[in-house]
Write an enzyme that holds these catalytic residues in place. Structure first.
Site, PDB file in Angstrom:
ATOM      1  N   HIS A 213       0.850  -1.185   0.000  1.00  0.00           N
ATOM      2  CA  HIS A 213       0.000   0.000   0.000  1.00  0.00           C
ATOM      3  C   HIS A 213       0.891   1.242   0.000  1.00  0.00           C
ATOM      4  O   HIS A 213       1.889   1.314   0.725  1.00  0.00           O
ATOM      5  CB  HIS A 213      -0.906   0.016   1.236  1.00  0.00           C
ATOM      6  CG  HIS A 213      -2.017   1.007   1.133  1.00  0.00           C
ATOM      7  ND1 HIS A 213      -1.874   2.325   1.530  1.00  0.00           N
ATOM      8  CD2 HIS A 213      -3.282   0.892   0.671  1.00  0.00           C
ATOM      9  CE1 HIS A 213      -3.010   2.971   1.325  1.00  0.00           C
ATOM     10  NE2 HIS A 213      -3.883   2.132   0.812  1.00  0.00           N
ATOM     11  N   HIS A 214       0.521   2.227  -0.823  1.00  0.00           N
ATOM     12  CA  HIS A 214       1.391   3.394  -1.022  1.00  0.00           C
ATOM     13  C   HIS A 214       1.567   4.219   0.253  1.00  0.00           C
ATOM     14  O   HIS A 214       2.519   4.987   0.380  1.00  0.00           O
ATOM     15  CB  HIS A 214       0.827   4.279  -2.140  1.00  0.00           C
ATOM     16  CG  HIS A 214       1.883   4.982  -2.940  1.00  0.00           C
ATOM     17  ND1 HIS A 214       2.915   5.683  -2.354  1.00  0.00           N
ATOM     18  CD2 HIS A 214       2.074   5.086  -4.280  1.00  0.00           C
ATOM     19  CE1 HIS A 214       3.683   6.201  -3.296  1.00  0.00           C
ATOM     20  NE2 HIS A 214       3.201   5.852  -4.472  1.00  0.00           N
ATOM     21  N   SER A 215       0.665   4.077   1.222  1.00  0.00           N
ATOM     22  CA  SER A 215       0.819   4.840   2.461  1.00  0.00           C
ATOM     23  C   SER A 215       2.053   4.413   3.236  1.00  0.00           C
ATOM     24  O   SER A 215       2.579   5.174   4.048  1.00  0.00           O
ATOM     25  CB  SER A 215      -0.422   4.678   3.345  1.00  0.00           C
ATOM     26  OG  SER A 215      -0.580   3.327   3.752  1.00  0.00           O
TER      27      SER A 215
END
Length: 503
Positions: free
Chosen positions: A169-171
């Site tokens: 996930h890009h977070s």
């Protein structure tokens, strides 16, 4: 793996043999698990940029030069990943504010070895890998655990002996963070006792742009130096105004690169890539006296122009201007090697992890030029103009300020408008300058990409050793012939190199 058309269902995952647990349990003897005392660990707030990345996932396909040795890989991961706190954290909400909370992590829970159709794999292993990677966006991730996975396909393809696919996930971090983590778990193939060598980068330890002090004394050089600040201020105001207009109302014209329906935020995608010669790119760079990024942007314009005018049937005399969202790393250019060295020396807490990105709206010009080098010269002019601006810094701060003032829903709406009102995304990443071993396995290629944005075409360039990968994340409804688009990239680079060799 070169792209080729085929059935996307032939090699879709039939099962995920590793169970998904949602409740923690005591580790069994001999398992690879690490623990953080969550009662004493400080819960860091989730950054504004990470909150905007809610729908976005990173997918990295890594070709391996040997069959998968899962116990060796698991051992390496269990010893390396604890150095990155995001890989042992989940998002929790306290008083309406999301924070990172440490949890127990067992590596086996994040490893997937799917069972594919053996007939489809034997018939076309490259297509089987492509189909499997394309299927990942349909498989939800368990948010009770840190949002990262390693998928392994242990059969040979035309490029590799086995394949690893990382979904994150890009977070958890941007491309620089993840490349840092990968390189800290790798070693030089020539000398396994040291980390992989990285290409030498021009130093940038301060702001993205800083006018250089005059090299000679005198009134005219000093006046030119002062004027450069006025140029910087003017260009920044123009770029920031254009960025705001893009978020509000300014849209690219509808072309065959763009969906007519912007409500489809996460369309079904194909992830395909092609290997090119990095030496050829450097040859073009030196022949024209420009940068590698100038060459990549120019060659991309050439490839998109070839594809567009062939598909649309429009007159070759037409000229079309599209715009790209270009995420830019705000760290210094030397940060990758520096961060890897810091992790190796036990100072991982000092590494600038997470998402440190600003954005540039970069124009791409579609036209058919008799001289292939015209694409490079146009790209150099465009990028030189963008370098004389602080657009990337202001767009980062504006996004954070808007999110704090109006909340995550309003921030997500603006974030989405930025992508919906432009046509493509474009990024480039620097990789190791030599062949490497990763978790005990030789690496053949690295091909990162993303999904979760509405644009029909997302382009990445990734260097590794003497090659550079062009990776396309394409909406398969808009680009059913995506293999032809990859061919256009290869042809465009070849034509530009041939023209450069005649100078």
């Amino acid at each position: 793996m070169d792209a080729s058309n085929g059935s996307s269902s032939a090699a879709a995952p039939q099962s995920r043999p590793l169970s998904i647990r949602t409740k923690p349990r005591a580790p069994a003897a001999g398992t690879d698990e690490w623990t953080t005392n969550d009662s004493t660990a400080e819960k860091e707030p989730v950054s504004p940029t990470a909150r905007l990345m809610e729908p976005v996932y990173i997918v990295v396909t890594i070709g391996l030069g040997s069959p998968l040795d899962l116990p060796v890989f698991t051992t390496h991961m269990a010893s390396g990943l604890p150095r990155y706190s995001r890989f042992q954290s989940i998002q929790v909400t306290e008083d309406g504010n999301p924070r990172w909370a440490r949890v127990k992590v067992k590596v086996e829970d994040h490893i997937v070895v799917p069972t594919l159709d053996p007939v489809a794999v034997a018939a076309n292993p490259d297509q089987s890998v492509e189909d499997y990677v394309a299927s990942l966006f349909t498989l939800p991730m368990d948010r009770s655990r840190p949002l990262w996975e390693f998928h392994f396909l242990n059969f040979p393809t035309s490029e590799a002996t086995s394949t690893a696919i990382i979904r994150v996930h890009h977070s958890l971090g941007d491309g620089m963070s993840l490349m840092t983590l990968l390189m800290s778990s790798a070693s030089s193939a020539a000398d396994p006792t040291r980390l992989p060598a990285m290409p030498k980068q021009p130093e940038r330890t301060g702001a993205i742009y800083a006018p250089r002090r005059p090299r000679s004394s005198g009134a005219m050089p000093f006046l030119g130096w002062v004027c450069s600040y006025f140029v910087l201020a003017w260009n920044t105001m123009v770029d920031v105004a254009a960025f705001i207009a893009t978020m509000m109302f300014l849209r690219d014209p509808h072309t065959l690169f763009k969906r007519s329906d912007d409500t489809v935020f996460n369309p079904p995608r194909r992830f395909v890539h092609r290997s090119l010669s990095l030496d050829d790119v450097k040859f073009i760079k030196n022949a024209i006296n420009c940068t590698v990024n100038d060459v990549l942007v120019g060659a991309t314009s050439a490839a998109l122009s070839r594809y567009y005018f062939r598909k649309s049937g429009n007159s070759n005399s037409d000229k079309i201007r599209l715009r790209s969202v270009l995420p830019v790393n705000l760290r210094s250019t030397t940060s990758l090697q520096t961060n890897v060295n810091m992790i190796e020396s036990g100072k991982s807490d000092d590494v600038a992890w997470g998402n440190q990105l600003g954005y540039i709206i970069l124009p791409f010009h579609l036209a058919m030029h008799d001289d292939p080098l015209a694409y490079i010269r146009k790209a150099k002019k465009t990028l030189d103009r963008k370098k004389s601006s602080l657009e990337v810094v202001f767009t980062c701060k504006m996004s954070e300020l808007f999110l704090k003032m109006f909340g995550v829903k309003a921030g997500a709406f603006i974030f989405r408008r930025m992508f919906a009102n432009t046509t493509i995304s474009f990024t480039s990443m620097i990789g190791p300058a030599e062949q490497t071993n990763w978790c005990g396995h030789p690496v053949v290629f690295i091909a990162p990409s993303v999904y979760g944005v509405p644009q029909a075409l997302i382009m990445h360039y990734q260097s590794y050793g003497s090659t550079i990968k062009v990776i396309l994340s394409v909406d398969k409804e808009i680009f059913p012939d995506y293999s032809q688009l990859l061919d256009d990239f290869a042809v465009s680079f070849r034509c530009i190199k041939d023209a450069a060799s005649k100078l």
